[in-house]
Design an enzyme around this catalytic site. Structure first.
Site, PDB file in Angstrom:
ATOM      1  N   ARG A  38     -34.616 -73.765-104.096  1.00 37.70           N
ATOM      2  CA  ARG A  38     -35.237 -72.487-103.719  1.00 37.70           C
ATOM      3  C   ARG A  38     -35.397 -71.522-104.891  1.00 37.70           C
ATOM      4  NH1 ARG A  38     -35.178 -69.980 -98.553  1.00 37.70           N
ATOM      5  NH2 ARG A  38     -33.960 -71.737 -97.780  1.00 37.70           N
ATOM      6  N   LEU A  41     -29.482 -69.085-104.585  1.00 38.80           N
ATOM      7  CA  LEU A  41     -28.488 -69.724-103.712  1.00 38.80           C
ATOM      8  C   LEU A  41     -28.408 -68.978-102.376  1.00 38.80           C
ATOM      9  CD1 LEU A  41     -25.866 -70.338-106.510  1.00 38.80           C
ATOM     10  CD2 LEU A  41     -27.044 -72.138-105.192  1.00 38.80           C
ATOM     11  N   LYS A  54     -30.430 -58.794 -90.620  1.00 38.86           N
ATOM     12  CA  LYS A  54     -29.455 -57.754 -90.255  1.00 38.86           C
ATOM     13  C   LYS A  54     -29.730 -56.445 -90.981  1.00 38.86           C
ATOM     14  CE  LYS A  54     -28.690 -60.466 -87.904  1.00 38.86           C
ATOM     15  NZ  LYS A  54     -28.973 -61.906 -87.655  1.00 38.86           N
ATOM     16  N   LEU A 190     -35.399 -62.390 -79.970  1.00 38.35           N
ATOM     17  CA  LEU A 190     -34.942 -61.072 -79.520  1.00 38.35           C
ATOM     18  C   LEU A 190     -34.553 -60.157 -80.681  1.00 38.35           C
ATOM     19  CD1 LEU A 190     -32.937 -62.138 -76.353  1.00 38.35           C
ATOM     20  CD2 LEU A 190     -35.270 -61.247 -76.481  1.00 38.35           C
ATOM     21  N   GLY A 277     -37.041 -72.315 -81.778  1.00 37.63           N
ATOM     22  CA  GLY A 277     -35.934 -73.120 -82.255  1.00 37.63           C
ATOM     23  C   GLY A 277     -36.160 -73.584 -83.683  1.00 37.63           C
ATOM     24  N   HIS A 450      -5.908 -46.160 -79.539  1.00 34.28           N
ATOM     25  CA  HIS A 450      -6.705 -45.270 -78.703  1.00 34.28           C
ATOM     26  C   HIS A 450      -7.270 -44.123 -79.536  1.00 34.28           C
ATOM     27  CE1 HIS A 450      -7.961 -43.012 -75.191  1.00 34.28           C
ATOM     28  NE2 HIS A 450      -7.398 -41.937 -75.737  1.00 34.28           N
TER      29      HIS A 450
HETATM   30  P1  FAD Z   1     -29.678 -73.642 -95.120  1.00 29.24           P
HETATM   31  O1  FAD Z   1     -29.150 -72.270 -95.168  1.00 29.24           O
HETATM   32  O2  FAD Z   1     -31.015 -73.863 -94.546  1.00 29.24           O
HETATM   33  O3  FAD Z   1     -29.641 -74.170 -96.630  1.00 29.24           O
HETATM   34  C1  FAD Z   1     -30.153 -75.385 -97.038  1.00 29.24           C
HETATM   35  C2  FAD Z   1     -30.663 -75.249 -98.461  1.00 29.24           C
HETATM   36  O4  FAD Z   1     -30.960 -76.545 -98.951  1.00 29.24           O
HETATM   37  C3  FAD Z   1     -31.955 -74.453 -98.580  1.00 29.24           C
HETATM   38  O5  FAD Z   1     -31.780 -73.356 -99.455  1.00 29.24           O
HETATM   39  C4  FAD Z   1     -32.971 -75.449 -99.112  1.00 29.24           C
HETATM   40  O6  FAD Z   1     -33.867 -74.873-100.055  1.00 29.24           O
HETATM   41  C5  FAD Z   1     -32.079 -76.471 -99.785  1.00 29.24           C
HETATM   42  N1  FAD Z   1     -32.678 -77.814 -99.859  1.00 29.24           N
HETATM   43  C6  FAD Z   1     -33.216 -78.545 -98.855  1.00 29.24           C
HETATM   44  N2  FAD Z   1     -33.617 -79.747 -99.290  1.00 29.24           N
HETATM   45  C7  FAD Z   1     -33.314 -79.784-100.623  1.00 29.24           C
HETATM   46  C8  FAD Z   1     -33.475 -80.769-101.635  1.00 29.24           C
HETATM   47  N3  FAD Z   1     -34.014 -81.962-101.362  1.00 29.24           N
HETATM   48  N4  FAD Z   1     -33.070 -80.468-102.887  1.00 29.24           N
HETATM   49  C9  FAD Z   1     -32.528 -79.258-103.178  1.00 29.24           C
HETATM   50  N5  FAD Z   1     -32.344 -78.305-102.260  1.00 29.24           N
HETATM   51  C10 FAD Z   1     -32.721 -78.554-101.000  1.00 29.24           C
HETATM   52  N6  FAD Z   1     -26.649 -67.639 -88.438  1.00 29.24           N
HETATM   53  C11 FAD Z   1     -25.583 -66.861 -88.203  1.00 29.24           C
HETATM   54  O7  FAD Z   1     -24.464 -67.381 -88.130  1.00 29.24           O
HETATM   55  N7  FAD Z   1     -25.697 -65.513 -88.050  1.00 29.24           N
HETATM   56  C12 FAD Z   1     -26.899 -64.895 -88.111  1.00 29.24           C
HETATM   57  O8  FAD Z   1     -26.965 -63.680 -87.983  1.00 29.24           O
HETATM   58  C13 FAD Z   1     -28.051 -65.680 -88.356  1.00 29.24           C
HETATM   59  N8  FAD Z   1     -29.259 -65.102 -88.437  1.00 29.24           N
HETATM   60  C14 FAD Z   1     -30.360 -65.881 -88.685  1.00 29.24           C
HETATM   61  C15 FAD Z   1     -31.595 -65.266 -88.731  1.00 29.24           C
HETATM   62  C16 FAD Z   1     -32.724 -66.008 -88.974  1.00 29.24           C
HETATM   63  C17 FAD Z   1     -34.060 -65.330 -89.038  1.00 29.24           C
HETATM   64  C18 FAD Z   1     -32.613 -67.419 -89.192  1.00 29.24           C
HETATM   65  C19 FAD Z   1     -33.827 -68.245 -89.483  1.00 29.24           C
HETATM   66  C20 FAD Z   1     -31.374 -68.041 -89.135  1.00 29.24           C
HETATM   67  C21 FAD Z   1     -30.231 -67.282 -88.875  1.00 29.24           C
HETATM   68  N9  FAD Z   1     -28.973 -67.859 -88.785  1.00 29.24           N
HETATM   69  C22 FAD Z   1     -27.883 -67.078 -88.522  1.00 29.24           C
HETATM   70  C23 FAD Z   1     -28.760 -69.300 -88.981  1.00 29.24           C
HETATM   71  C24 FAD Z   1     -28.260 -69.597 -90.415  1.00 29.24           C
HETATM   72  O9  FAD Z   1     -29.195 -69.100 -91.335  1.00 29.24           O
HETATM   73  C25 FAD Z   1     -28.080 -71.101 -90.616  1.00 29.24           C
HETATM   74  O10 FAD Z   1     -27.224 -71.615 -89.629  1.00 29.24           O
HETATM   75  C26 FAD Z   1     -27.470 -71.400 -91.985  1.00 29.24           C
HETATM   76  O11 FAD Z   1     -28.295 -70.919 -93.008  1.00 29.24           O
HETATM   77  C27 FAD Z   1     -27.249 -72.913 -92.164  1.00 29.24           C
HETATM   78  O12 FAD Z   1     -26.780 -73.187 -93.445  1.00 29.24           O
HETATM   79  P2  FAD Z   1     -27.095 -74.574 -94.169  1.00 29.24           P
HETATM   80  O13 FAD Z   1     -26.464 -74.449 -95.513  1.00 29.24           O
HETATM   81  O14 FAD Z   1     -26.760 -75.694 -93.308  1.00 29.24           O
HETATM   82  O15 FAD Z   1     -28.683 -74.616 -94.339  1.00 29.24           O
HETATM   83  P1  NAI Z   2     -33.245 -70.799 -79.685  1.00 33.93           P
HETATM   84  O1  NAI Z   2     -33.063 -72.220 -79.385  1.00 33.93           O
HETATM   85  O2  NAI Z   2     -32.098 -69.882 -79.671  1.00 33.93           O
HETATM   86  O3  NAI Z   2     -34.324 -70.172 -78.677  1.00 33.93           O
HETATM   87  C1  NAI Z   2     -35.613 -70.697 -78.500  1.00 33.93           C
HETATM   88  C2  NAI Z   2     -36.136 -70.284 -77.136  1.00 33.93           C
HETATM   89  O4  NAI Z   2     -37.519 -70.618 -77.043  1.00 33.93           O
HETATM   90  C3  NAI Z   2     -35.437 -70.990 -75.978  1.00 33.93           C
HETATM   91  O5  NAI Z   2     -34.931 -70.027 -75.096  1.00 33.93           O
HETATM   92  C4  NAI Z   2     -36.552 -71.859 -75.364  1.00 33.93           C
HETATM   93  O6  NAI Z   2     -36.415 -71.999 -73.988  1.00 33.93           O
HETATM   94  C5  NAI Z   2     -37.806 -71.092 -75.737  1.00 33.93           C
HETATM   95  N1  NAI Z   2     -39.054 -71.884 -75.794  1.00 33.93           N
HETATM   96  C6  NAI Z   2     -39.246 -73.096 -76.378  1.00 33.93           C
HETATM   97  N2  NAI Z   2     -40.536 -73.491 -76.256  1.00 33.93           N
HETATM   98  C7  NAI Z   2     -41.195 -72.506 -75.575  1.00 33.93           C
HETATM   99  C8  NAI Z   2     -42.568 -72.327 -75.144  1.00 33.93           C
HETATM  100  N3  NAI Z   2     -43.523 -73.220 -75.384  1.00 33.93           N
HETATM  101  N4  NAI Z   2     -42.896 -71.194 -74.472  1.00 33.93           N
HETATM  102  C9  NAI Z   2     -41.936 -70.249 -74.227  1.00 33.93           C
HETATM  103  N5  NAI Z   2     -40.637 -70.378 -74.622  1.00 33.93           N
HETATM  104  C10 NAI Z   2     -40.269 -71.488 -75.291  1.00 33.93           C
HETATM  105  O7  NAI Z   2     -33.997 -70.774 -81.121  1.00 33.93           O
HETATM  106  P2  NAI Z   2     -34.349 -69.586 -82.108  1.00 33.93           P
HETATM  107  O8  NAI Z   2     -34.251 -68.268 -81.437  1.00 33.93           O
HETATM  108  O9  NAI Z   2     -35.629 -69.971 -82.757  1.00 33.93           O
HETATM  109  O10 NAI Z   2     -33.177 -69.668 -83.175  1.00 33.93           O
HETATM  110  C11 NAI Z   2     -32.937 -70.848 -83.940  1.00 33.93           C
HETATM  111  C12 NAI Z   2     -31.526 -70.925 -84.419  1.00 33.93           C
HETATM  112  O11 NAI Z   2     -31.207 -69.918 -85.355  1.00 33.93           O
HETATM  113  C13 NAI Z   2     -30.563 -70.804 -83.270  1.00 33.93           C
HETATM  114  O12 NAI Z   2     -29.900 -72.026 -83.144  1.00 33.93           O
HETATM  115  C14 NAI Z   2     -29.621 -69.716 -83.636  1.00 33.93           C
HETATM  116  O13 NAI Z   2     -28.303 -70.162 -83.499  1.00 33.93           O
HETATM  117  C15 NAI Z   2     -29.911 -69.407 -85.105  1.00 33.93           C
HETATM  118  N6  NAI Z   2     -29.891 -67.952 -85.278  1.00 33.93           N
HETATM  119  C16 NAI Z   2     -28.736 -67.266 -85.112  1.00 33.93           C
HETATM  120  C17 NAI Z   2     -28.697 -65.900 -85.181  1.00 33.93           C
HETATM  121  C18 NAI Z   2     -27.423 -65.194 -84.957  1.00 33.93           C
HETATM  122  O14 NAI Z   2     -26.398 -65.838 -84.945  1.00 33.93           O
HETATM  123  N7  NAI Z   2     -27.428 -63.886 -84.775  1.00 33.93           N
HETATM  124  C19 NAI Z   2     -29.904 -65.122 -85.454  1.00 33.93           C
HETATM  125  C20 NAI Z   2     -31.074 -65.928 -85.568  1.00 33.93           C
HETATM  126  C21 NAI Z   2     -31.029 -67.291 -85.506  1.00 33.93           C
END
Ligand code: FAD
Ligand code: NAI
Length: 471
Positions: A38, A41, A54, A190, A277, A450
């Site tokens: 990317r 990190l 956030k 949401l 998802g 409290h």
């Molecule tokens: P990733 O964070 O996806 O990291 C994988 C890395 O591997 C990437 O940087 C990618 O570039 C790199 N990579 C892939 N393939 C290769 C390759 N071949 N060579 C070199 N590098 C490579 N989770 C929470 O717990 N709390 C939250 O509030 C939260 N908010 C989120 C909000 C959003 C909008 C999204 C999309 C996700 C959110 N998540 C949240 C989920 C969280 O981001 C993921 O669960 C977490 O990042 C997973 O970590 P990971 O290291 O498995 O994968």
């Molecule tokens: P999600 O799986 O939480 O929600 C996807 C929703 O889309 C489901 O409720 C599903 O029923 C609905 N859906 C699927 N196809 C549809 C269609 N054709 N029409 C209407 N509705 C449909 O996935 P989301 O929100 O994309 O998040 C992905 C991941 O990222 C989650 O696993 C979550 O844990 C993680 N994440 C965590 C955060 C946190 O911990 N605060 C914040 C953001 C992401």
């Protein structure tokens, strides 16, 4: 970086899973390389996920509160304006500070950070196409796949991150859209709906299931949450499926179908957020070169010690089983290094908290009421509303409740579900109690300061045996 040296551990991916494993392995005295393509990190979480979302949630809440929730507090404000460019800059500052911090930590722990895309040549050698041109090969005794996940696309609706966006576009829009339709009422949907709705966008959330919140959210909590979000101006279509989309016109149009006998309808909007998802990311990893199989959802298959079918190649985080959460990835990263180094490790999958950072926040850990019902596990419920909590009342912030589920015979805590201000912090107490196998009486007999919101947590524990003091 010394490319002739064989590493104890080569990690592909520098997200939360990868960088935490790298630090832990460095602390354990292992020779480690971490490959990340990317350019920074921290992966999805720090760059385009948890952290930037956030920042936008926190600051949009502040803005919304200044606009709508100051008069009754005796605070009169003048002309309030949003500067979207600076609002985004504040987010970027948070992101760059944290990603640089992680780079420093890798250095401090002696990890070789290689900027490039890694792919398997064979079971021990990883080819890296370096970001600034050139290539190299790294050899590892152990390899860790930590390549994370990506947004699942909506078939037939091409993502351009301007009009049809994923969360990555939603944290970087350069103007406030008039209207937005969110496909998917899960956590991403949401949280992002909250940000843009607070800034003035008219948001409609279309959800296929009969409740919002994605998998795992307690039904009663999901219903209360929906009511509160609706009050803030969001529209919901539940039991409604988006069937197809078209972005050839000035507006993006979506054909939706009501699951329960309603009639089909066309929605027209400026921006569509696809939040249906995420899916595991293994593109370009060369898994075919080592004969590695994926399951039907594209996840790398592992055993309970994170080993793939090639035992020295392990895998953790979003790219394999379990909830896609940063703190889950982090726990696994520590455990997998312990397995490699010492032969044992531990993650309690029954005790991983979830937090949705809307306002109010929603947080839970352990089992939900419907999960217990489905498994025919008997339970007792105790609830305590924030409207009866002195701190919430003092703060004029009384929406929400704490709900606790306990075993009727042993009184052991089975689940905690909170909707309310600071729920995301309060759930840590529930997680600790669950991890230690506490009874609700243990919680009820623990002195809580409290006036605090956490007193609602204690009173909900009392309420499981109908003995709350203040309600
Ligand atoms: P990733 O964070 O996806 O990291 C994988 C890395 O591997 C990437 O940087 C990618 O570039 C790199 N990579 C892939 N393939 C290769 C390759 N071949 N060579 C070199 N590098 C490579 N989770 C929470 O717990 N709390 C939250 O509030 C939260 N908010 C989120 C909000 C959003 C909008 C999204 C999309 C996700 C959110 N998540 C949240 C989920 C969280 O981001 C993921 O669960 C977490 O990042 C997973 O970590 P990971 O290291 O498995 O994968
Ligand atoms: P999600 O799986 O939480 O929600 C996807 C929703 O889309 C489901 O409720 C599903 O029923 C609905 N859906 C699927 N196809 C549809 C269609 N054709 N029409 C209407 N509705 C449909 O996935 P989301 O929100 O994309 O998040 C992905 C991941 O990222 C989650 O696993 C979550 O844990 C993680 N994440 C965590 C955060 C946190 O911990 N605060 C914040 C953001 C992401």
């Amino acid at each position: 970086y010394n490319s002739s040296e064989e590493k104890d551990l080569v990690i592909i991916g520098g997200g939360v899973a990868g960088y935490v494993a790298a630090i832990k392995a460095g602390q354990e005295g292992m020779k480690v390389a971490c490959i990340e393509k990317r350019g920074t990190l921290g992966g999805t979480c720090l760059n385009v996920g948890c952290i930037p979302s956030k920042s936008l949630l926190n600051n949009s809440h502040l803005y919304h509160q200044i606009l709508h929730d100051t008069k009754n507090r005796g605070i009169e404000v003048g002309d309030v304006k949003l500067n979207l460019a600076n609002f985004m800059k504040a987010k970027d500052t948070a992101v760059s500070g944290l990603t640089k911090g992680v780079e420093f930590l890798l250095k401090k722990n002696g990890v070789d950070y290689i900027k490039g895309a890694g792919s398997f040549v064979n079971e021990n050698d990883i080819h890296v196409a370096l970001n600034d041109g050139g290539e190299t090969t790294v050899r590892g005794k152990n390899i860790l796949i930590a390549t994370g996940s990506e947004a699942t696309p909506f078939p037939g609706l091409e993502i351009d991150e301007k009009r049809v966006i994923t969360s990555t576009g939603a944290i970087a829009l350069d103007k406030i859209p008039e209207t937005m339709v969110v496909i998917g009422g899960g956590i991403i949907g949401l949280e992002m709906a909250s940000v843009w709705s607070r800034l003035g966008t008219k948001v409609t959330v279309v959800e296929f299931l009969s409740q919002i919140g994605g998998p795992g959210m307690d039904t009663e909590i999901a219903k209360s949450t929906q009511k509160l979000l609706k009050k803030q101006g969001m529209d919901f279509r539940l039991n409604t499926k988006v069937v197809s989309g078209d972005k050839s016109g000035e507006k993006v149009t979506l054909e939706v179908d009501a699951a329960k006998g309603g009639k089909p309808e066309t929605l027209s909007t400026d921006v569509v957020l696809v939040a249906i998802g995420r899916r595991p990311y293994t593109q370009g990893l060369g898994l075919e070169n080592i004969g590695m199989e994926l399951d039907e959802r594209g996840r790398v298959i592992i055993d309970s010690e994170y080993r793939t079918k090639i035992p020295h190649i392990r895998c953790v985080g979003d790219v394999t089983f379990g909830p896609m959460l940063a703190h889950k990835a982090e726990e696994e990263a520590v455990a997998v290094v312990e397995y490699i180094k010492k032969g044992y490790g531990h993650v309690n999958y029954g005790c991983i908290p979830s937090v949705m950072y809307t306002y109010p926040e929603v947080a839970w850990v352990g089992q939900s009421e419907q999960e217990l019902k489905n498994q025919k596990i008997p339970y007792r419920v105790g609830t305590f509303p924030f409207s009866a909590n002195s701190r919430a009342k003092t703060n004029l912030d009384t929406d929400g409740l704490v709900k606790m589920l306990a075993d009727p015979e042993t009184d052991r805590l089975l689940g905690v579900h909170i909707i309310g201000p600071n729920a995301g912090e309060m759930i840590a107490e529930g997680t600790l109690a669950l991890e230690y196998g506490a009874s609700t009486e243990d919680i009820a007999r623990t002195c809580h300061a409290h006036p605090t919101l956490a007193e609602a947590f204690k009173e909900a524990a009392m309420a499981t045996s109908s003995k709350a003091i203040h309600f």
